[in-house]
Write a protein that holds these residues in place. Structure first.
Motif, mmCIF file in Angstrom:
data_model
loop_
_atom_site.group_PDB
_atom_site.id
_atom_site.type_symbol
_atom_site.label_atom_id
_atom_site.label_comp_id
_atom_site.label_asym_id
_atom_site.label_seq_id
_atom_site.Cartn_x
_atom_site.Cartn_y
_atom_site.Cartn_z
ATOM 1 N N ALA A 27 0.834 -1.205 0.000
ATOM 2 C CA ALA A 27 0.000 0.000 0.000
ATOM 3 C C ALA A 27 0.867 1.254 0.000
ATOM 4 O O ALA A 27 0.555 2.242 -0.681
ATOM 5 N N GLN A 28 1.954 1.219 0.765
ATOM 6 C CA GLN A 28 2.848 2.377 0.817
ATOM 7 C C GLN A 28 3.438 2.660 -0.566
ATOM 8 O O GLN A 28 3.494 3.816 -1.003
ATOM 9 N N GLU A 29 3.864 1.604 -1.265
ATOM 10 C CA GLU A 29 4.424 1.780 -2.611
ATOM 11 C C GLU A 29 3.396 2.359 -3.572
ATOM 12 O O GLU A 29 3.716 3.168 -4.447
ATOM 13 N N ALA A 30 2.145 1.940 -3.385
ATOM 14 C CA ALA A 30 1.075 2.408 -4.279
ATOM 15 C C ALA A 30 0.495 3.756 -3.861
ATOM 16 O O ALA A 30 -0.310 4.338 -4.594
ATOM 17 N N GLY A 31 0.892 4.245 -2.671
ATOM 18 C CA GLY A 31 0.331 5.505 -2.174
ATOM 19 C C GLY A 31 -1.123 5.376 -1.781
ATOM 20 O O GLY A 31 -1.915 6.309 -1.932
ATOM 21 N N ILE A 32 -1.485 4.190 -1.274
ATOM 22 C CA ILE A 32 -2.869 3.899 -0.896
ATOM 23 C C ILE A 32 -2.932 3.697 0.620
ATOM 24 O O ILE A 32 -2.087 2.996 1.189
ATOM 25 N N ALA A 33 -3.922 4.311 1.274
ATOM 26 C CA ALA A 33 -4.065 4.159 2.727
ATOM 27 C C ALA A 33 -4.607 2.775 3.075
ATOM 28 O O ALA A 33 -5.444 2.223 2.350
ATOM 29 N N VAL A 34 -4.120 2.220 4.172
ATOM 30 C CA VAL A 34 -4.608 0.923 4.647
ATOM 31 C C VAL A 34 -5.817 1.163 5.548
ATOM 32 O O VAL A 34 -5.700 1.839 6.570
ATOM 33 N N PRO A 35 -6.998 0.623 5.219
ATOM 34 C CA PRO A 35 -8.167 0.806 6.096
ATOM 35 C C PRO A 35 -7.985 -0.002 7.383
ATOM 36 O O PRO A 35 -7.188 -0.945 7.416
ATOM 37 N N PRO A 36 -8.707 0.353 8.449
ATOM 38 C CA PRO A 36 -8.564 -0.393 9.707
ATOM 39 C C PRO A 36 -8.973 -1.855 9.567
ATOM 40 O O PRO A 36 -8.425 -2.736 10.222
ATOM 41 N N ASP A 37 -9.958 -2.122 8.731
ATOM 42 C CA ASP A 37 -10.391 -3.499 8.457
ATOM 43 C C ASP A 37 -11.120 -3.487 7.116
ATOM 44 O O ASP A 37 -11.165 -2.465 6.440
ATOM 45 N N LEU A 38 -11.683 -4.639 6.755
ATOM 46 C CA LEU A 38 -12.300 -4.765 5.427
ATOM 47 C C LEU A 38 -13.822 -4.702 5.461
ATOM 48 O O LEU A 38 -14.467 -4.929 4.444
ATOM 49 N N ARG A 39 -14.389 -4.360 6.623
ATOM 50 C CA ARG A 39 -15.859 -4.362 6.706
ATOM 51 C C ARG A 39 -16.497 -3.385 5.719
ATOM 52 O O ARG A 39 -17.515 -3.686 5.118
ATOM 53 N N ARG A 40 -15.889 -2.212 5.573
ATOM 54 C CA ARG A 40 -16.424 -1.230 4.617
ATOM 55 C C ARG A 40 -15.598 -1.157 3.342
ATOM 56 O O ARG A 40 -15.868 -0.336 2.475
ATOM 57 N N ASP A 41 -14.564 -1.970 3.256
ATOM 58 C CA ASP A 41 -13.657 -1.915 2.099
ATOM 59 C C ASP A 41 -13.376 -3.324 1.604
ATOM 60 O O ASP A 41 -12.225 -3.739 1.488
ATOM 61 N N LYS A 42 -14.433 -4.058 1.293
ATOM 62 C CA LYS A 42 -14.275 -5.476 0.945
ATOM 63 C C LYS A 42 -13.360 -5.684 -0.254
ATOM 64 O O LYS A 42 -12.638 -6.669 -0.324
ATOM 65 N N GLY A 43 -13.381 -4.769 -1.201
ATOM 66 C CA GLY A 43 -12.577 -4.961 -2.410
ATOM 67 C C GLY A 43 -11.180 -4.370 -2.338
ATOM 68 O O GLY A 43 -10.458 -4.369 -3.334
ATOM 69 N N TRP A 44 -10.774 -3.908 -1.144
ATOM 70 C CA TRP A 44 -9.516 -3.165 -1.032
ATOM 71 C C TRP A 44 -8.298 -4.003 -1.410
ATOM 72 O O TRP A 44 -7.419 -3.544 -2.153
ATOM 73 N N VAL A 45 -8.220 -5.234 -0.929
ATOM 74 C CA VAL A 45 -7.053 -6.074 -1.218
ATOM 75 C C VAL A 45 -6.934 -6.311 -2.721
ATOM 76 O O VAL A 45 -5.854 -6.183 -3.306
ATOM 77 N N GLY A 46 -8.060 -6.632 -3.352
ATOM 78 C CA GLY A 46 -8.048 -6.859 -4.794
ATOM 79 C C GLY A 46 -7.605 -5.627 -5.564
ATOM 80 O O GLY A 46 -6.816 -5.710 -6.515
ATOM 81 N N GLN A 47 -8.092 -4.447 -5.144
ATOM 82 C CA GLN A 47 -7.717 -3.205 -5.829
ATOM 83 C C GLN A 47 -6.230 -2.903 -5.662
ATOM 84 O O GLN A 47 -5.568 -2.435 -6.589
ATOM 85 N N LEU A 48 -5.699 -3.189 -4.473
ATOM 86 C CA LEU A 48 -4.271 -2.974 -4.229
ATOM 87 C C LEU A 48 -3.431 -3.872 -5.137
ATOM 88 O O LEU A 48 -2.447 -3.417 -5.751
ATOM 89 N N LEU A 49 -3.816 -5.131 -5.248
ATOM 90 C CA LEU A 49 -3.050 -6.044 -6.099
ATOM 91 C C LEU A 49 -3.228 -5.712 -7.572
ATOM 92 O O LEU A 49 -2.293 -5.875 -8.367
ATOM 93 N N GLU A 50 -4.406 -5.222 -7.953
ATOM 94 C CA GLU A 50 -4.608 -4.771 -9.335
ATOM 95 C C GLU A 50 -3.608 -3.668 -9.684
ATOM 96 O O GLU A 50 -3.055 -3.630 -10.786
ATOM 97 N N TRP A 51 -3.373 -2.750 -8.737
ATOM 98 C CA TRP A 51 -2.426 -1.654 -8.961
ATOM 99 C C TRP A 51 -1.032 -2.208 -9.236
ATOM 100 O O TRP A 51 -0.348 -1.793 -10.177
#
Length: 221
Positions: A27-51
């Motif tokens: 996330a740091q390399e991509a300049g993306i903030a890490v959410p506290p958990d995935l309850r409201r950001d279910k697709g976050w991991v996938g989006q990070l890896l897509e980047w």
């Protein structure tokens, strides 16, 4: 975002290069903030890896790497390497379904070639500290495709006959149909048994965990 990979081998090399790295560093390399958990950001991991992998399709019905014909699927795994949840494939069509066939379906298109990336998913591991696992590229075997086709045809028959409300999580051996909505107020149009339009929750196709577990087990023996 990194440029789109030009070959399957390049894509696999990129995925291998991030194996063993935790999500905070990615996330740091991509300049993306890490959410506290995935309850409201279910697709976050996938989006990070897509980047990191250069996927540009986003939420389109095509594969994530359209030019390569490859779909990206992240899969949260337990300490023992087993999938912790079902895998979303795509949104199910609820109208205009007459004449649809398995061969031309979005499900078949999405699952024809998949880059699976396991990610640590145990809840007690802070999100940023979860590590990415070794990738694998998979296409269904003849028997796996037959299982998927039979389930898809059974579920689509319910939709065609206006019996969507009768579908439960028990239907389908490897593929199931479940509500897919941010909340219960999001409704879409379908057809009831009388043939008249009804309002219902959007549905999505999901792979059962025993199916994805068998894929992982076969490749990581």
């Amino acid at each position: 975002m990194k440029p789109e990979p030009t070959s399957e081998q390049e894509l696999l090399e990129r995925a291998k290069n991030i194996a063993g790295v935790n999500l905070a560093n990615l996330a740091q390399e991509a300049g993306i903030a890490v959410p506290p958990d995935l309850r409201r950001d279910k697709g976050w991991v996938g989006q990070l890896l897509e980047w990191h992998l250069g996927a540009i399709a986003g939420s389109k019905p095509t594969q994530d790497f359209e030019k390569l014909g490859i779909e990206l699927k992240t899969i949260p795994i337990s300490y023992s390497g087993k999938p912790l949840e079902t895998t979303f494939v795509c949104v199910a069509p609820l109208t205009g379904v007459h004449g649809l066939t398995w061969e031309t379906s979005h499900v078949r298109n999405k699952l024809s070639r998949v880059l699976w990336i396991p990610v640590e998913g145990e809840r007690e591991i802070p999100l940023g500290e979860r590590c990415v696992g070794s990738p694998l590229i998979w296409s269904p075997t003849a028997s796996e495709e037959l299982q998927l086709k039979e389930d898809w045809e059974e579920l689509m028959e319910f939709i065609v006959l206006g019996r969507i409300e009768q579908i439960t999580a028990r239907h389908g051996q490897v593929l199931q149909l479940r509500p897919k909505a941010a909340n219960g107020r999001v409704l879409t149009e379908a057809y009831g048994a009388s043939g008249k339009p009804i309002k219902t929750l959007p549905r999505g196709f999901y792979l059962r965990t025993q199916f994805t577990e068998s894929i992982l087990a076969r490749h990581f023996v």
